[in-house]
Design a protein around this motif. Sequence first.
Motif, PDB file in Angstrom:
ATOM      1  N   LEU A  61      -3.753  46.950  33.720  1.00 43.39           N
ATOM      2  CA  LEU A  61      -3.383  45.670  33.113  1.00 43.39           C
ATOM      3  C   LEU A  61      -1.864  45.560  32.940  1.00 43.39           C
ATOM      4  O   LEU A  61      -1.272  44.516  33.220  1.00 43.39           O
ATOM      5  CB  LEU A  61      -4.102  45.488  31.768  1.00 43.39           C
ATOM      6  N   GLU A  62      -1.240  46.642  32.474  1.00 38.88           N
ATOM      7  CA  GLU A  62       0.227  46.647  32.302  1.00 38.88           C
ATOM      8  C   GLU A  62       0.906  46.364  33.639  1.00 38.88           C
ATOM      9  O   GLU A  62       1.857  45.573  33.705  1.00 38.88           O
ATOM     10  CB  GLU A  62       0.700  48.012  31.766  1.00 38.88           C
ATOM     11  N   GLU A  63       0.398  47.015  34.685  1.00 39.01           N
ATOM     12  CA  GLU A  63       0.947  46.818  36.032  1.00 39.01           C
ATOM     13  C   GLU A  63       0.887  45.347  36.440  1.00 39.01           C
ATOM     14  O   GLU A  63       1.735  44.857  37.166  1.00 39.01           O
ATOM     15  CB  GLU A  63       0.068  47.627  36.987  1.00 39.01           C
ATOM     16  N   LYS A  64      -0.134  44.646  35.946  1.00 40.56           N
ATOM     17  CA  LYS A  64      -0.314  43.238  36.306  1.00 40.56           C
ATOM     18  C   LYS A  64       0.313  42.306  35.274  1.00 40.56           C
ATOM     19  O   LYS A  64       0.045  41.113  35.254  1.00 40.56           O
ATOM     20  CB  LYS A  64      -1.813  42.914  36.428  1.00 40.56           C
ATOM     21  N   GLY A  65       1.082  42.857  34.339  1.00 40.67           N
ATOM     22  CA  GLY A  65       1.842  42.019  33.422  1.00 40.67           C
ATOM     23  C   GLY A  65       1.166  41.714  32.091  1.00 40.67           C
ATOM     24  O   GLY A  65       1.672  40.899  31.323  1.00 40.67           O
ATOM     25  N   VAL A  66       0.025  42.344  31.803  1.00 35.53           N
ATOM     26  CA  VAL A  66      -0.620  42.148  30.495  1.00 35.53           C
ATOM     27  C   VAL A  66      -0.034  43.177  29.530  1.00 35.53           C
ATOM     28  O   VAL A  66      -0.018  44.371  29.831  1.00 35.53           O
ATOM     29  CB  VAL A  66      -2.154  42.342  30.589  1.00 35.53           C
ATOM     30  N   GLU A  67       0.462  42.706  28.389  1.00 31.86           N
ATOM     31  CA  GLU A  67       1.070  43.642  27.440  1.00 31.86           C
ATOM     32  C   GLU A  67       0.007  44.263  26.540  1.00 31.86           C
ATOM     33  O   GLU A  67      -0.728  43.550  25.857  1.00 31.86           O
ATOM     34  CB  GLU A  67       2.110  42.918  26.594  1.00 31.86           C
ATOM     35  N   THR A  68      -0.076  45.588  26.577  1.00 29.45           N
ATOM     36  CA  THR A  68      -1.073  46.305  25.781  1.00 29.45           C
ATOM     37  C   THR A  68      -0.364  47.277  24.841  1.00 29.45           C
ATOM     38  O   THR A  68       0.837  47.505  24.969  1.00 29.45           O
ATOM     39  CB  THR A  68      -2.029  47.121  26.684  1.00 29.45           C
ATOM     40  N   HIS A  69      -1.143  47.891  23.953  1.00 28.24           N
ATOM     41  CA  HIS A  69      -0.550  48.864  23.030  1.00 28.24           C
ATOM     42  C   HIS A  69      -0.361  50.234  23.694  1.00 28.24           C
ATOM     43  O   HIS A  69       0.286  51.109  23.139  1.00 28.24           O
ATOM     44  CB  HIS A  69      -1.387  48.983  21.742  1.00 28.24           C
ATOM     45  N   TYR A  70      -0.884  50.402  24.896  1.00 28.25           N
ATOM     46  CA  TYR A  70      -0.888  51.718  25.549  1.00 28.25           C
ATOM     47  C   TYR A  70       0.514  52.201  25.893  1.00 28.25           C
ATOM     48  O   TYR A  70       1.305  51.477  26.486  1.00 28.25           O
ATOM     49  CB  TYR A  70      -1.734  51.641  26.821  1.00 28.25           C
ATOM     50  N   GLU A  71       0.826  53.419  25.525  1.00 31.84           N
ATOM     51  CA  GLU A  71       2.110  54.044  25.900  1.00 31.84           C
ATOM     52  C   GLU A  71       1.885  55.124  26.942  1.00 31.84           C
ATOM     53  O   GLU A  71       2.381  55.049  28.030  1.00 31.84           O
ATOM     54  CB  GLU A  71       2.767  54.672  24.666  1.00 31.84           C
ATOM     55  N   LYS A  72       1.140  56.167  26.541  1.00 27.64           N
ATOM     56  CA  LYS A  72       0.823  57.228  27.507  1.00 27.64           C
ATOM     57  C   LYS A  72      -0.294  58.123  26.981  1.00 27.64           C
ATOM     58  O   LYS A  72      -0.581  58.151  25.780  1.00 27.64           O
ATOM     59  CB  LYS A  72       2.066  58.061  27.819  1.00 27.64           C
ATOM     60  N   THR A  73      -0.891  58.848  27.902  1.00 24.91           N
ATOM     61  CA  THR A  73      -1.928  59.813  27.542  1.00 24.91           C
ATOM     62  C   THR A  73      -1.238  61.106  27.160  1.00 24.91           C
ATOM     63  O   THR A  73      -0.343  61.559  27.872  1.00 24.91           O
ATOM     64  CB  THR A  73      -2.858  60.039  28.753  1.00 24.91           C
ATOM     65  N   HIS A 183       2.638  43.390  16.920  1.00 27.31           N
ATOM     66  CA  HIS A 183       3.644  44.455  16.956  1.00 27.31           C
ATOM     67  C   HIS A 183       4.975  43.723  17.003  1.00 27.31           C
ATOM     68  O   HIS A 183       5.324  43.135  18.029  1.00 27.31           O
ATOM     69  CB  HIS A 183       3.441  45.345  18.191  1.00 27.31           C
ATOM     70  N   GLY A 184       5.711  43.706  15.889  1.00 29.18           N
ATOM     71  CA  GLY A 184       6.920  42.881  15.804  1.00 29.18           C
ATOM     72  C   GLY A 184       6.508  41.432  16.008  1.00 29.18           C
ATOM     73  O   GLY A 184       5.560  40.963  15.393  1.00 29.18           O
ATOM     74  N   ASP A 185       7.199  40.748  16.917  1.00 27.18           N
ATOM     75  CA  ASP A 185       6.849  39.336  17.135  1.00 27.18           C
ATOM     76  C   ASP A 185       5.904  39.172  18.327  1.00 27.18           C
ATOM     77  O   ASP A 185       5.701  38.070  18.817  1.00 27.18           O
ATOM     78  CB  ASP A 185       8.121  38.493  17.300  1.00 27.18           C
ATOM     79  N   LYS A 186       5.327  40.283  18.766  1.00 24.91           N
ATOM     80  CA  LYS A 186       4.436  40.219  19.932  1.00 24.91           C
ATOM     81  C   LYS A 186       2.976  40.394  19.555  1.00 24.91           C
ATOM     82  O   LYS A 186       2.658  41.071  18.583  1.00 24.91           O
ATOM     83  CB  LYS A 186       4.782  41.344  20.906  1.00 24.91           C
ATOM     84  N   ILE A 187       2.111  39.805  20.375  1.00 23.56           N
ATOM     85  CA  ILE A 187       0.671  40.063  20.260  1.00 23.56           C
ATOM     86  C   ILE A 187       0.329  40.986  21.419  1.00 23.56           C
ATOM     87  O   ILE A 187       0.581  40.655  22.581  1.00 23.56           O
ATOM     88  CB  ILE A 187      -0.144  38.764  20.425  1.00 23.56           C
ATOM     89  N   LEU A 188      -0.235  42.150  21.114  1.00 26.38           N
ATOM     90  CA  LEU A 188      -0.584  43.109  22.166  1.00 26.38           C
ATOM     91  C   LEU A 188      -2.090  43.334  22.184  1.00 26.38           C
ATOM     92  O   LEU A 188      -2.755  43.266  21.138  1.00 26.38           O
ATOM     93  CB  LEU A 188       0.105  44.457  21.919  1.00 26.38           C
ATOM     94  N   LEU A 189      -2.597  43.625  23.370  1.00 29.10           N
ATOM     95  CA  LEU A 189      -3.996  44.020  23.512  1.00 29.10           C
ATOM     96  C   LEU A 189      -4.123  45.449  22.971  1.00 29.10           C
ATOM     97  O   LEU A 189      -3.339  46.320  23.351  1.00 29.10           O
ATOM     98  CB  LEU A 189      -4.383  43.969  24.993  1.00 29.10           C
ATOM     99  N   GLY A 190      -5.102  45.663  22.080  1.00 29.02           N
ATOM    100  CA  GLY A 190      -5.219  46.978  21.445  1.00 29.02           C
ATOM    101  C   GLY A 190      -6.559  47.637  21.707  1.00 29.02           C
ATOM    102  O   GLY A 190      -7.197  47.404  22.737  1.00 29.02           O
ATOM    103  N   ASP A 191      -6.960  48.484  20.766  1.00 33.55           N
ATOM    104  CA  ASP A 191      -8.284  49.125  20.794  1.00 33.55           C
ATOM    105  C   ASP A 191      -8.503  49.931  22.073  1.00 33.55           C
ATOM    106  O   ASP A 191      -7.647  50.727  22.455  1.00 33.55           O
ATOM    107  CB  ASP A 191      -9.360  48.049  20.588  1.00 33.55           C
TER     108      ASP A 191
END
Length: 236
Positions: A61-73, A183-191
Motif C-alpha cells: 500500500l505504501e508503494e502505491k501511495g497509501v499512507e500507513t502507520h507501518y515503519e518496519k518489521t 498522527h500529527g495532522d495526518k490520518i494514517l491507516l493503522g491496525d
Amino acid sequence: MKKGEFLYEGKAKKIYRTDDPELYLVEFKDDATAFDGVKKDSLADKGILNNRLSAIFFELLEEKGVETHYEKTVSEREMLVKSLEIIPVEVIVRNIAAGSLSKRLGIPEGTVMKKTVLEFSLKDDELHDPMINHYHIYAMDLAEPEEMAEIEKVALRVNELLVPYLRDKGITLVDFKLEFGRHGDKILLGDEISPDTCRFWDSSSQEKLDKDRFRRDMGGVVEAYREVLRRLEGGE
Ligand code: UDP
C-alpha cells in the motif's frame, strides 16, 4: 530501537512505547478470539504469520501511495509503527456478501455486491461494535467530516489495490476491516491487515483462507494463513 513501557493489550496484539515518542512497537500474539472474545484459543505461529502478512500488505500500500502507520518489521512477531491516536470507528469494506451482512440483510453468502459497500462500527467490545452511520460519528464527535471523507477515500483505494493484487494470487477479497488514526495532522491507516481482519476465499474452490475457519470450527486455521503467505511470497 528500545522496547519501552507496555501501553495496551488488545485481543491479538500488544502495543509498547519505544524510545522515540513518534513510534510504537506492535507485538502480534498467537491468541485468537471470536464473537467478542467469547470464543478463545491460542494458535501456534498465528502471530508470526499475521506480522509478516500485515507487513506485506502495508508495504504494498505504501508503494502505491497509501499512507500507513507501518515503519518496519523488527522481529518475527514485532513491527515498528507510527504512534496513532486511534479513531474508534471500524471501517468495513465489502465486495461479496458474507458474515454479519448476509445475516442482517438476508443476502446469501457469496453474492457479489453490485457496488462496494462501506460500513462503520463503533469500536467498543462491551457494546459489541454496533454499526453506526455518519450522523452518529459526528454527533458523538468521533471524527470530523473532512476526516471521514479522507478515511472513505483511502478505504476504497485500499480495496482497489488489494482486489487485483490478491486475484493474481488466486485469492478473492470478500471483505475486510480497517482502522485509522491521527498522527500529527495526518490520518494514517493503522491496525493490521491479515486473515484475522479480512475474508479471503480461494478463487477456484471458494475454500476459506481466513479467520472464519476459527469462528466456524473448521480446523486448519494456521495452515490456511500459511497458505495465504505462501501465495503472497511468490508461490502461484
Ligand atoms: N472484522 C474484524 N473485526 C471486527 C469485525 C469484523 O476484523 O470486530 C472483519 C471480519 O473479519 C470480516 C469483515 O470485517 O472480514 C466483516 O465482518 P462482519 O461484519 O461480517 O462480522 P463477523 O461476521 O466477523 O462478525
